[in-house]
Design a protein around this motif. Structure first.
Motif, PDB file in Angstrom:
ATOM      1  N   LEU A 187       2.153  13.999  -4.023  1.00  0.00           N
ATOM      2  CA  LEU A 187       1.384  14.485  -2.876  1.00  0.00           C
ATOM      3  C   LEU A 187      -0.040  14.798  -3.285  1.00  0.00           C
ATOM      4  O   LEU A 187      -0.283  15.347  -4.369  1.00  0.00           O
ATOM      5  N   LEU A 188      -0.988  14.454  -2.425  1.00  0.00           N
ATOM      6  CA  LEU A 188      -2.381  14.849  -2.628  1.00  0.00           C
ATOM      7  C   LEU A 188      -2.509  16.333  -2.285  1.00  0.00           C
ATOM      8  O   LEU A 188      -1.617  16.915  -1.656  1.00  0.00           O
ATOM      9  N   PRO A 189      -3.616  16.975  -2.699  1.00  0.00           N
ATOM     10  CA  PRO A 189      -3.786  18.409  -2.391  1.00  0.00           C
ATOM     11  C   PRO A 189      -3.650  18.740  -0.907  1.00  0.00           C
ATOM     12  O   PRO A 189      -3.208  19.825  -0.548  1.00  0.00           O
ATOM     13  N   ASP A 190      -4.005  17.772  -0.025  1.00  0.00           N
ATOM     14  CA  ASP A 190      -3.895  18.043   1.415  1.00  0.00           C
ATOM     15  C   ASP A 190      -2.490  17.757   1.956  1.00  0.00           C
ATOM     16  O   ASP A 190      -2.246  17.842   3.162  1.00  0.00           O
ATOM     17  N   GLY A 191      -1.566  17.412   1.053  1.00  0.00           N
ATOM     18  CA  GLY A 191      -0.181  17.192   1.459  1.00  0.00           C
ATOM     19  C   GLY A 191       0.143  15.758   1.826  1.00  0.00           C
ATOM     20  O   GLY A 191       1.291  15.438   2.147  1.00  0.00           O
ATOM     21  N   GLU A 192      -0.856  14.859   1.765  1.00  0.00           N
ATOM     22  CA  GLU A 192      -0.584  13.467   2.119  1.00  0.00           C
ATOM     23  C   GLU A 192       0.153  12.772   0.979  1.00  0.00           C
ATOM     24  O   GLU A 192      -0.113  13.004  -0.189  1.00  0.00           O
ATOM     25  N   ARG A 193       1.085  11.891   1.349  1.00  0.00           N
ATOM     26  CA  ARG A 193       1.931  11.223   0.366  1.00  0.00           C
ATOM     27  C   ARG A 193       1.225  10.014  -0.250  1.00  0.00           C
ATOM     28  O   ARG A 193       0.567   9.254   0.436  1.00  0.00           O
ATOM     29  N   ARG A 194       1.377   9.853  -1.540  1.00  0.00           N
ATOM     30  CA  ARG A 194       0.851   8.687  -2.249  1.00  0.00           C
ATOM     31  C   ARG A 194       1.898   8.208  -3.252  1.00  0.00           C
ATOM     32  O   ARG A 194       2.834   8.932  -3.605  1.00  0.00           O
ATOM     33  N   GLU A 209      -6.456   1.021   3.488  1.00  0.00           N
ATOM     34  CA  GLU A 209      -7.294   2.213   3.413  1.00  0.00           C
ATOM     35  C   GLU A 209      -6.814   3.227   2.376  1.00  0.00           C
ATOM     36  O   GLU A 209      -7.539   4.157   2.044  1.00  0.00           O
ATOM     37  N   LYS A 210      -5.585   3.082   1.887  1.00  0.00           N
ATOM     38  CA  LYS A 210      -5.062   4.044   0.906  1.00  0.00           C
ATOM     39  C   LYS A 210      -5.209   3.548  -0.526  1.00  0.00           C
ATOM     40  O   LYS A 210      -5.520   4.324  -1.422  1.00  0.00           O
ATOM     41  N   TYR A 211      -4.942   2.268  -0.749  1.00  0.00           N
ATOM     42  CA  TYR A 211      -4.920   1.755  -2.122  1.00  0.00           C
ATOM     43  C   TYR A 211      -5.907   0.604  -2.325  1.00  0.00           C
ATOM     44  O   TYR A 211      -5.899  -0.041  -3.362  1.00  0.00           O
ATOM     45  N   GLY A 212      -6.744   0.353  -1.326  1.00  0.00           N
ATOM     46  CA  GLY A 212      -7.596  -0.824  -1.372  1.00  0.00           C
ATOM     47  C   GLY A 212      -8.944  -0.596  -2.026  1.00  0.00           C
ATOM     48  O   GLY A 212      -9.231   0.446  -2.611  1.00  0.00           O
ATOM     49  N   ASP A 213      -9.799  -1.615  -1.915  1.00  0.00           N
ATOM     50  CA  ASP A 213     -11.176  -1.587  -2.405  1.00  0.00           C
ATOM     51  C   ASP A 213     -12.036  -1.134  -1.217  1.00  0.00           C
ATOM     52  O   ASP A 213     -12.235  -1.867  -0.255  1.00  0.00           O
ATOM     53  N   PHE A 214     -12.536   0.096  -1.293  1.00  0.00           N
ATOM     54  CA  PHE A 214     -13.146   0.699  -0.108  1.00  0.00           C
ATOM     55  C   PHE A 214     -14.464   0.040   0.284  1.00  0.00           C
ATOM     56  O   PHE A 214     -14.772  -0.097   1.468  1.00  0.00           O
ATOM     57  N   GLU A 215     -15.240  -0.394  -0.699  1.00  0.00           N
ATOM     58  CA  GLU A 215     -16.494  -1.092  -0.393  1.00  0.00           C
ATOM     59  C   GLU A 215     -16.190  -2.432   0.291  1.00  0.00           C
ATOM     60  O   GLU A 215     -16.818  -2.801   1.296  1.00  0.00           O
TER      61      GLU A 215
END
Length: 330
Positions: free
Chosen positions: A198-205, A273-279
């Motif tokens: 979990l990320l600090p905001d509680g979102e799952r990764r 948007e979670k694991y991609g290349d953001f640029e």
């Protein structure tokens, strides 16, 4: 059995034949429309829900004829509003339907069920669209941004048989994924354990981990190159080797498995948007690709009632196919 609205009085619910074998938590979530899951788990944990006058756990399975005591349930204003405004009825493009199950072509951007900030999903909308249906349950899940084949059971026996096939990995699930760069044709098997966190905001990764990690779950993904796509000029700076369309077959059904395996190999999925290349994603948005390029394309399974083999397929949705075509014409 029809679902029941929340009530400020103690109620007794008798479990019917069709609901026998369901976990208590899933049964109550289905029955108590509009009641937050957190509240349902709280009344189970506290012992306020009784089965045949005895305590019962969330993962205990109910049997036909069980009498469940449901305590008074008062909802907050927001929950009351949700109960009074159920999911809007919606049917989705139908790929297959018979007496045992149906298969829809789920569009991207729609969750398969409510929860985690989403008030409703595919299953709630289909139940509203088919009020006469006695039983409709998700057989498996797809990420919200993934399109394609989604199975929904119409009988409890079909649900169990199909879920057993998914768990025992006897189904064939193949996706189409467009990834950044030139995927090496020799790289056909990704066999790396995955670890949820979990990320600090509680979102799952999810991340690739070592074989020694006790929390790592074995995950196997098979990859085949379908075609290659040159990057048009406006995308070439972020993806100089263009793109590769892959046929991806998963042998295990882990959370975000395809997305994490492909990204960890250095070829993230376009638009992820979670694991991609953001640029690159920013440039893809500008070029007209507004979503993640991952589509549940083919599914092979055994019919849960007849044992006949079934192969299902749904082609790329228009927004993905049109984007590919537009890039080829540059």
């Amino acid at each position: 059995m029809s679902s029941q609205p929340p009530s400020a009085e103690v109620r007794q619910i008798t479990v019917d034949e069709e609901s026998a074998g369901q976990r208590l938590d899933n049964f109550l979530i289905r029955m108590l429309k509009g009641v937050p899951k957190s509240h349902i788990y709280r009344i189970i944990r506290s012992g306020e829900v009784r089965r045949n006058k005895g305590r019962v756990g969330a993962d205990d399975r109910v049997a036909a004829g069980d009498v469940l005591r449901i305590p008074p349930i008062r909802l907050s204003g927001r929950a009351e509003e949700k109960a009074a405004n159920p999911a809007p009825p919606r049917e989705f493009p139908l790929i297959h339907e018979d007496e045992a199950f149906l298969v829809i072509d789920k569009p991207a951007g729609v969750a398969v069920h409510g929860g985690s900030g989403v008030s409703f999903g595919v299953i709630e909308q289909i139940r509203q669209a088919r009020p006469q249906a006695r039983f409709l349950e998700l057989v498996h899940r797809l990420d919200r941004e993934t399109s394609g084949l989604l199975l929904i059971a119409k009988k409890k026996s079909a649900l169990k048989a199909l879920q057993d096939q998914f768990r025992e990995r006897t189904t064939g699930k193949t996706y189409l994924a467009l990834v950044k760069g030139a995927w090496p044709a020799r790289l056909k098997v990704l066999d790396q354990p995955l670890h949820k966190f979990l990320l600090p905001d509680g979102e799952r990764r999810v991340k690739v981990t070592s074989r020694e990690d006790p929390e790592g779950m074995r995950s196997v993904t098979l990859v085949k190159v379908a075609s290659r796509l040159q990057a048009p000029h406006e995308l070439s700076s972020s993806s100089p080797e263009g793109f590769t369309l892959l046929e991806v077959t998963i042998k295990t059904g882990r959370t975000h498995q395809i997305r994490v395996h492909l990204a960890s190999a250095g070829h993230p999925i376009a638009g992820d948007e979670k694991y991609g290349d953001f640029e690159l994603n920013r440039l893809l948005q500008r070029s007209g690709l507004k979503r993640m390029f991952l589509h549940a394309w083919r599914l092979a399974l055994t019919h849960p009632l007849t044992s006949a083999p079934i192969e299902l397929q749904t082609e790329l949705p228009a927004e993905l196919q049109n984007w590919v075509t537009s890039q080829k014409s540059h």
